[in-house]
Every structure is written in C-alpha cells, then in structure tokens.
Design a protein around this motif. Structure first.
Motif, PDB file in Angstrom:
ATOM      1  N   PRO A  74       0.824  -1.213   0.000  1.00  0.00           N
ATOM      2  CA  PRO A  74       0.000   0.000   0.000  1.00  0.00           C
ATOM      3  C   PRO A  74       0.860   1.266   0.000  1.00  0.00           C
ATOM      4  O   PRO A  74       0.503   2.259  -0.636  1.00  0.00           O
ATOM      5  N   GLU A  75       2.004   1.227   0.677  1.00  0.00           N
ATOM      6  CA  GLU A  75       2.906   2.382   0.718  1.00  0.00           C
ATOM      7  C   GLU A  75       3.461   2.689  -0.670  1.00  0.00           C
ATOM      8  O   GLU A  75       3.598   3.859  -1.051  1.00  0.00           O
ATOM      9  N   TYR A  76       3.776   1.625  -1.418  1.00  0.00           N
ATOM     10  CA  TYR A  76       4.250   1.804  -2.795  1.00  0.00           C
ATOM     11  C   TYR A  76       3.186   2.514  -3.631  1.00  0.00           C
ATOM     12  O   TYR A  76       3.482   3.440  -4.395  1.00  0.00           O
ATOM     13  N   ILE A  77       1.948   2.073  -3.476  1.00  0.00           N
ATOM     14  CA  ILE A  77       0.854   2.663  -4.247  1.00  0.00           C
ATOM     15  C   ILE A  77       0.661   4.132  -3.885  1.00  0.00           C
ATOM     16  O   ILE A  77       0.466   4.985  -4.760  1.00  0.00           O
ATOM     17  N   LYS A  78       0.756   4.456  -2.606  1.00  0.00           N
ATOM     18  CA  LYS A  78       0.632   5.849  -2.178  1.00  0.00           C
ATOM     19  C   LYS A  78       1.754   6.703  -2.766  1.00  0.00           C
ATOM     20  O   LYS A  78       1.529   7.837  -3.200  1.00  0.00           O
ATOM     21  N   GLU A  79       2.954   6.141  -2.796  1.00  0.00           N
ATOM     22  CA  GLU A  79       4.090   6.870  -3.364  1.00  0.00           C
ATOM     23  C   GLU A  79       3.903   7.092  -4.852  1.00  0.00           C
ATOM     24  O   GLU A  79       4.183   8.168  -5.381  1.00  0.00           O
ATOM     25  N   LEU A  80       3.408   6.054  -5.542  1.00  0.00           N
ATOM     26  CA  LEU A  80       3.154   6.174  -6.975  1.00  0.00           C
ATOM     27  C   LEU A  80       2.092   7.237  -7.243  1.00  0.00           C
ATOM     28  O   LEU A  80       2.244   8.076  -8.139  1.00  0.00           O
ATOM     29  N   GLN A  81       1.029   7.214  -6.465  1.00  0.00           N
ATOM     30  CA  GLN A  81      -0.029   8.207  -6.634  1.00  0.00           C
ATOM     31  C   GLN A  81       0.486   9.613  -6.379  1.00  0.00           C
ATOM     32  O   GLN A  81       0.132  10.557  -7.099  1.00  0.00           O
ATOM     33  N   ALA A  82       1.350   9.777  -5.372  1.00  0.00           N
ATOM     34  CA  ALA A  82       1.909  11.095  -5.052  1.00  0.00           C
ATOM     35  C   ALA A  82       2.761  11.631  -6.194  1.00  0.00           C
ATOM     36  O   ALA A  82       2.808  12.845  -6.430  1.00  0.00           O
ATOM     37  N   CYS A  83       3.421  10.729  -6.922  1.00  0.00           N
ATOM     38  CA  CYS A  83       4.255  11.141  -8.054  1.00  0.00           C
ATOM     39  C   CYS A  83       3.433  11.561  -9.262  1.00  0.00           C
ATOM     40  O   CYS A  83       3.948  12.186 -10.186  1.00  0.00           O
ATOM     41  N   LEU A  84       2.160  11.213  -9.238  1.00  0.00           N
ATOM     42  CA  LEU A  84       1.339  11.421 -10.434  1.00  0.00           C
ATOM     43  C   LEU A  84       0.229  12.441 -10.239  1.00  0.00           C
ATOM     44  O   LEU A  84      -0.662  12.555 -11.061  1.00  0.00           O
ATOM     45  N   VAL A  85       0.286  13.186  -9.155  1.00  0.00           N
ATOM     46  CA  VAL A  85      -0.797  14.131  -8.873  1.00  0.00           C
ATOM     47  C   VAL A  85      -0.883  15.232  -9.919  1.00  0.00           C
ATOM     48  O   VAL A  85      -1.929  15.868 -10.084  1.00  0.00           O
ATOM     49  N   GLU A  86       0.229  15.452 -10.662  1.00  0.00           N
ATOM     50  CA  GLU A  86       0.202  16.519 -11.653  1.00  0.00           C
ATOM     51  C   GLU A  86      -0.534  16.124 -12.924  1.00  0.00           C
ATOM     52  O   GLU A  86      -0.832  16.962 -13.768  1.00  0.00           O
ATOM     53  N   ARG A  87      -0.830  14.829 -13.065  1.00  0.00           N
ATOM     54  CA  ARG A  87      -1.556  14.380 -14.262  1.00  0.00           C
ATOM     55  C   ARG A  87      -3.006  14.844 -14.220  1.00  0.00           C
ATOM     56  O   ARG A  87      -3.679  14.722 -13.211  1.00  0.00           O
ATOM     57  N   SER A  88      -3.454  15.399 -15.338  1.00  0.00           N
ATOM     58  CA  SER A  88      -4.836  15.885 -15.385  1.00  0.00           C
ATOM     59  C   SER A  88      -5.824  14.752 -15.635  1.00  0.00           C
ATOM     60  O   SER A  88      -6.983  14.826 -15.241  1.00  0.00           O
ATOM     61  N   ARG A  89      -5.368  13.673 -16.298  1.00  0.00           N
ATOM     62  CA  ARG A  89      -6.257  12.548 -16.581  1.00  0.00           C
ATOM     63  C   ARG A  89      -6.350  11.640 -15.364  1.00  0.00           C
ATOM     64  O   ARG A  89      -5.393  11.477 -14.613  1.00  0.00           O
ATOM     65  N   ASP A  90      -7.501  11.057 -15.192  1.00  0.00           N
ATOM     66  CA  ASP A  90      -7.701  10.120 -14.090  1.00  0.00           C
ATOM     67  C   ASP A  90      -6.905   8.853 -14.364  1.00  0.00           C
ATOM     68  O   ASP A  90      -6.989   8.267 -15.442  1.00  0.00           O
ATOM     69  N   LEU A  91      -6.111   8.443 -13.407  1.00  0.00           N
ATOM     70  CA  LEU A  91      -5.295   7.246 -13.556  1.00  0.00           C
ATOM     71  C   LEU A  91      -5.784   6.192 -12.577  1.00  0.00           C
ATOM     72  O   LEU A  91      -5.751   6.397 -11.368  1.00  0.00           O
TER      73      LEU A  91
END
Length: 202
Positions: A74-91
């Motif tokens: 889950p920590e990996y997923i949170k880190e990945l999501q934090a790296c992608l907050v600048e994306r305008s498209r829903d991931l």
C-alpha cells in the motif's frame, strides 16, 4: 499487446494491456503504442517496478490504468499516486493477487480505498500468462464492493463458466484474456477474440 495492437483495437475492446517487465516474454520494451481510439484504455502492467520507471512509462505512453502484478505494498501505491498528482487525466490502479485453491481475502484490506479494482489471476511460476484457471468458487467468499477483473487462463473453452460467474452478484467489471488467445507471446489471434466477444455478447 505487443505486435498486432491496432487489429485488436478494431474489435472495440475496453482495455488493451502493455507489459513493462523485462523478464516477461511479452515485454513491450521500447516499442511505441500506435494510435488507438479514445474509448480504449491503455493498461500498463508492472511488476515491482521502480517508481521513476513506472512514472516514465505512464507519461511516455499516456497510460490510463496501472496494473501492479508484483508484491507492491500500500505504501508503494501511495508513493506512486503522489508522483502522479500533476496528471490531469484520471489514472486507475489495479492490484493483482494470485489464487490457486484458496485465498485469504484479509490480504485485500490494506488496499481497500487505494485501488480501483482487484485483479484475480491464477497463481503460478509466471507473473501471468500461465494458461490455466484457478478455482473461481473461491470468489464466493469475496464480500468487498471493490470491482473485480477476472483473469487466469480464460479461453473459448471457459465460455460457459464465464457466463455463470458473470451472472452472480460479484462486482466483475472486466475479463483479462491473454495466453489462450495468442499465436505466440504478444501476438493475439483475432479470430478467437472475435468469437469470444460474439458468444459472450460483449
């Protein structure tokens, strides 16, 4: 997908998967995804990938879905999501779990609310593409409302079983088909895919 991507896209499927894992026979490597219809989501499949590598591939290929096929926490997923907050498209993020004859669904609890779906695949020596199904009866113990993607050795021979499980109350939103629809790793058999879609009325 690796070789005949546009032919498969012409079947108007909802998702096309691209594997970014060098140990896989289907590794997409440094290829470029061809032009695809907007309605088709591009799924990037990763196995315990470095965050920077995953982010680069997401950006390069404009991926819509990330399928995590390793032991990502889950920590990996949170880190990945934090790296992608600048994306305008829903991931969207799908987390894969392997099943054989039984499964402890308590394993899913830490991922609830973090991922958009759980993908259940057959547990085997390969990270996917093992070519046989797990005991779908195990899923009768699934009580979560998180959507399910069903995977693992699904082919034309399983159509009857697929229809049965789709008629249950399980929140199955997609079927992940692979090895039984390939002429070789990464090359899909269009006729088989067409027949599968037709008999399931997808």
């Amino acid at each position: 997908m690796k070789y005949n991507t546009q032919e498969v896209a012409a079947l108007q499927l909802d998702y096309l998967g691209f594997i970014f894992y060098e140990k896989s026979k289907r590794d997409f490597g440094n290829l470029e995804i061809p032009e695809l219809p907007e309605a088709i989501d591009r799924v990037g499949v990763f196995v315990d990938a470095d965050i920077a590598f995953a982010k680069a591939k997401i950006t390069q290929h404009n991926l819509n879905v990330i399928q995590l096929h390793g032991s990502e926490s889950p920590e990996y997923i949170k880190e990945l999501q934090a790296c992608l907050v600048e994306r305008s498209r829903d991931l969207k993020i799908w987390k894969v779990f392997g099943i054989k004859d039984s499964f402890d669904f308590e394993q899913l609890t830490p991922y609830e609310g973090l991922v958009d779906a759980f993908l259940f695949d057959t547990k085997g020596k390969e990270k996917g593409g093992n070519g046989y199904t797990f005991d779908w009866g195990v899923l009768k113990n699934y009580t979560s409302q998180t959507p399910i993607i069903l995977s693992g050795g699904i082919g034309l021979e399983e159509v009857g079983k697929v229809k049965e499980i789709l008629a249950t109350d399980l929140p199955i939103i997609a079927l992940d088909v692979n090895s039984k629809f390939e002429d070789k790793p990464g090359l899909k058999n269009i006729e088989k895919l067409t027949e599968f879609k037709k008999v399931l009325q997808l």
